[in-house]
Write a protein that holds these residues in place. Structure first.
Motif, mmCIF file in Angstrom:
data_model
loop_
_atom_site.group_PDB
_atom_site.id
_atom_site.type_symbol
_atom_site.label_atom_id
_atom_site.label_comp_id
_atom_site.label_asym_id
_atom_site.label_seq_id
_atom_site.Cartn_x
_atom_site.Cartn_y
_atom_site.Cartn_z
ATOM 1 N N THR A 5 0.814 -1.223 0.000
ATOM 2 C CA THR A 5 0.000 0.000 0.000
ATOM 3 C C THR A 5 0.840 1.261 0.000
ATOM 4 O O THR A 5 0.383 2.312 -0.447
ATOM 5 N N LEU A 6 2.078 1.196 0.499
ATOM 6 C CA LEU A 6 2.940 2.370 0.573
ATOM 7 C C LEU A 6 4.154 2.190 -0.306
ATOM 8 O O LEU A 6 4.680 1.084 -0.440
ATOM 9 N N GLU A 7 4.579 3.258 -0.857
ATOM 10 C CA GLU A 7 5.809 3.234 -1.635
ATOM 11 C C GLU A 7 6.997 3.173 -0.694
ATOM 12 O O GLU A 7 6.990 3.748 0.406
ATOM 13 N N PRO A 8 8.062 2.419 -1.064
ATOM 14 C CA PRO A 8 9.262 2.390 -0.199
ATOM 15 C C PRO A 8 9.883 3.766 -0.106
ATOM 16 O O PRO A 8 9.859 4.548 -1.042
ATOM 17 N N THR A 9 10.435 4.025 1.084
ATOM 18 C CA THR A 9 11.120 5.310 1.292
ATOM 19 C C THR A 9 12.455 5.281 0.615
ATOM 20 O O THR A 9 13.063 4.210 0.440
ATOM 21 N N GLU A 10 12.917 6.462 0.290
ATOM 22 C CA GLU A 10 14.216 6.563 -0.393
ATOM 23 C C GLU A 10 15.374 6.471 0.590
ATOM 24 O O GLU A 10 16.496 6.178 0.208
ATOM 25 N N SER A 11 15.155 6.696 1.892
ATOM 26 C CA SER A 11 16.231 6.652 2.896
ATOM 27 C C SER A 11 15.655 6.039 4.170
ATOM 28 O O SER A 11 14.433 6.027 4.381
ATOM 29 N N PRO A 12 16.556 5.484 5.062
ATOM 30 C CA PRO A 12 16.060 4.900 6.318
ATOM 31 C C PRO A 12 15.389 5.952 7.175
ATOM 32 O O PRO A 12 15.716 7.137 7.118
ATOM 33 N N THR A 13 14.428 5.507 7.996
ATOM 34 C CA THR A 13 13.692 6.431 8.854
ATOM 35 C C THR A 13 14.565 6.946 9.990
ATOM 36 O O THR A 13 14.404 8.093 10.417
ATOM 37 N N ASN A 14 15.422 6.099 10.521
ATOM 38 C CA ASN A 14 16.323 6.507 11.619
ATOM 39 C C ASN A 14 17.762 6.325 11.192
ATOM 40 O O ASN A 14 18.108 5.365 10.508
#
Length: 200
Positions: A5-14
């Motif tokens: 449902t969500l597109e992968p993020t381009e960078s880690p969250t943390n």
């Protein structure tokens, strides 16, 4: 859904930390565990564990324990006595013979002596000269009777008499058993002079 449902993020969250942790995140417990460890420890514990090992050993010890038990076991070693008696003799003899003596002496000697005397007195005692018969002293249990005398005929059991007289000067003699009627033959040698001796 057919896809995320969500597109992968381009960078880690943390952001990752700059260095690894210096020690374990959880400190060891100060109390023993409820169950024993899966495998034995290399060194013995400083204090005894709260519970014994979960399962007994697969085989018994090779030798006796060093200390006897403090109390007897709850059950005897065998609930019922064995079905058959022991094959060996008991430690002490019995107070009375196991079977009473027989009323008559045995016809053949036994392999071992009897446990007690028989109820019948001995019928023949060699050398115990208690019987007197026709001027002879005989052992206990024997008897005698005169069959004939020299120069006399012999009277048989059926009442008939012999055709020959008993020879005089009887010397050596012997008896021979009859094969069928249980009787005896009496053989006697006569020592007469002038070649007149004979056997009858």
């Amino acid at each position: 859904t057919n896809g995320p449902t969500l597109e992968p993020t381009e960078s880690p969250t943390n952001d990752p930390s700059g260095s690894p942790t210096k020690g374990p995140t959880l400190a060891p417990t100060n109390t023993p565990t409820r169950y024993p460890s899966v495998s034995p420890t290399i060194n013995p514990t400083g204090q005894p564990t709260g519970n014994p090992t979960a399962q007994p050993t697969k085989s018994p010890t090779k030798g006796p324990t060093f200390v006897p038990t403090e109390a007897p076991t709850s059950d005897p070693t065998s609930a019922q006595p064995t079905g058959n008696p022991t094959k060996g003799p008991t430690l002490a003899p019995t107070g009375t013979p196991t079977s009473p003596p027989t009323g008559k002496p045995t016809q053949q000697p036994t392999l071992s002596p009897s446990k007690g005397p028989t109820n019948v007195a001995a019928t023949y005692v060699p050398g115990d000269l208690t019987v007197e018969c026709e001027g002879l002293k005989l052992s206990t249990g024997l008897d005698c009777r005169v069959l004939t005398a020299r120069n006399q005929v012999i009277t048989f059991d059926d009442g008939t008499q012999s055709s020959m007289k008993m020879h005089p000067r009887a010397d050596g003699a012997a008896v021979i058993p009859h094969k069928s009627d249980g009787g005896w033959y009496y053989m006697s040698n006569s020592e007469r002079n002038n070649n007149n001796g004979l056997v009858g």
